[in-house]
Design an enzyme around this catalytic site. Structure first.
Site, PDB file in Angstrom:
ATOM      1  N   HIS A  16       0.809  -1.329   0.002  1.00  0.00           N
ATOM      2  CA  HIS A  16       0.004  -0.108   0.000  1.00  0.00           C
ATOM      3  C   HIS A  16       0.836   1.357   0.133  1.00  0.00           C
ATOM      4  O   HIS A  16       0.846   2.055  -1.006  1.00  0.00           O
ATOM      5  CB  HIS A  16      -0.981  -0.143   0.994  1.00  0.00           C
ATOM      6  CG  HIS A  16      -2.146  -1.078   1.110  1.00  0.00           C
ATOM      7  ND1 HIS A  16      -2.967  -1.289  -0.055  1.00  0.00           N
ATOM      8  CD2 HIS A  16      -2.090  -2.077   2.049  1.00  0.00           C
ATOM      9  CE1 HIS A  16      -3.659  -2.379   0.133  1.00  0.00           C
ATOM     10  NE2 HIS A  16      -3.178  -2.919   1.491  1.00  0.00           N
ATOM     11  N   ASP A  71      -5.193  -8.109  -3.624  1.00  0.00           N
ATOM     12  CA  ASP A  71      -5.595  -7.947  -2.144  1.00  0.00           C
ATOM     13  C   ASP A  71      -7.079  -8.243  -1.782  1.00  0.00           C
ATOM     14  O   ASP A  71      -6.836  -9.436  -1.678  1.00  0.00           O
ATOM     15  CB  ASP A  71      -5.747  -6.248  -1.923  1.00  0.00           C
ATOM     16  CG  ASP A  71      -5.370  -5.853  -0.564  1.00  0.00           C
ATOM     17  OD1 ASP A  71      -5.413  -6.733   0.390  1.00  0.00           O
ATOM     18  OD2 ASP A  71      -5.259  -4.556  -0.017  1.00  0.00           O
TER      19      ASP A  71
END
Length: 327
Positions: free
Chosen positions: A192, A243
């Protein structure tokens, strides 16, 4: 036989396969509400359900052009073996990113100590599975765990509250803490980094670490916009992940990455076509420690590519196609 274009397979460097089951059921919640629903889902999972569900999600990845996946796993050892079996059935290369979890979350996520975690890691490795060290986050791993384990894959700077809590506990932002505890290096991937500031990006560049961006998940959860141009300017490698698997499409991840960069800079071609393809394949493979992984073939007669001139086909693939273009 359809005419095809052969490319290195796309590499999904960060997946939570079980979260696919949340698609469509948690809209309207903020990130932390979504997380509560995710924990409720995780609490009821069995090895049998993991194996069944992951076969489906890995087949979907394979059909969309991913040929390798890093499964960031924190559901327990029996479930880890089930994920490995599912990948084998689906025909996708898997690296198990076994999460170290010292606090928070659910009981099933946690190990008693770093030594206990390392025993789990070696237990998996002894079966011949590719497995990598993965402290879940600075929320889940105290400083002493980070200092003892180091990191190959770790979540950081996804949400402002995460940063605020880290500063309150340590007087440091998450990536600063990772640097201070010896968790950053050329084999490290920070997942991220959505809210990383300039100092944190400098630390990543100095360490030679990578960032794994997960644009469709980051958009779906309202995480924010990764600083794509600043990451590129510092020469930090970028790979992609699906993800939460709210969408499974490497082309969409790459298109969103470049789209974010264009909207931030008000110009086009922030990341070139060749750079984006490298992010989608080679950088992900390097993040997972893969020397070889299967190729993928795009159907040049697919309506999204039909009539495109040869010199423009890679750009058309990235900016005009979905995962259904692959055969």
């Amino acid at each position: 036989m359809a005419e095809t274009l052969t490319l290195p397979g796309f590499v999904n460097a960060h997946s939570h396969g079980f979260q696919r089951a949340l698609r469509g059921s948690v809209e309207g919640q903020d990130f932390w509400g979504w997380r509560d629903s995710m924990l409720d889902l995780a609490a009821g999972l069995t090895p049998e359900r993991v194996r069944s569900d992951y076969v489906d999600v890995y087949r979907e990845m394979r059909a969309a052009g991913y040929t390798a996946v890093g499964e960031f796993h924190y559901l327990g050892l029996p479930e880890a073996h089930a994920a490995v079996e599912a990948a084998g059935e689906a025909g996708i290369e898997l690296v198990l990113l076994l999460a170290a979890y010292g606090r928070g979350g659910l009981d099933r996520f946690r190990q008693a100590s770093p030594a206990d975690y390392l025993v789990q890691l070696e237990t998996v490795r002894a079966t011949g599975v590719r497995v990598a060290l993965a402290p879940h986050s600075v929320r889940a791993c105290p400083r002493d765990w980070l200092e003892e384990l180091g990191a190959l894959h770790v979540h950081a700077d996804e949400q402002p509250r995460e940063i605020e809590e880290c500063v309150a506990e340590h007087g440091l932002r998450p990536i600063e803490l990772l640097a201070e505890t010896g968790c950053l290096g050329p084999h490290s991937t920070v997942v991220h980094a959505t809210h990383a500031n300039g100092r944190e990006l400098d630390l990543l560049a100095e360490a030679g670490a990578r960032v794994c961006v997960c644009p469709t998940t980051e958009a779906n959860l309202g995480d924010g916009f990764v600083a794509a141009e600043q990451i590129c300017e510092r020469g930090i490698g970028i790979c992609i992940g699906s993800d939460s698997n709210v969408r499974i499409d490497p082309l969409e991840e790459l298109r969103e990455l470049e789209g974010v960069a264009r909207r931030q800079t008000l110009r086009r071609n922030v990341l070139s076509v060749s750079t984006l393809l490298c992010c989608g394949a080679d950088e992900g493979a390097a993040s997972l420690g893969l020397d070889r992984w299967p190729d993928v073939e795009a159907d040049l007669e697919h309506p999204s590519l039909a009539g495109v001139e040869a010199e423009h086909v890679h750009a058309a693939l990235l900016f005009g196609c979905g995962g259904d273009v692959f055969v």
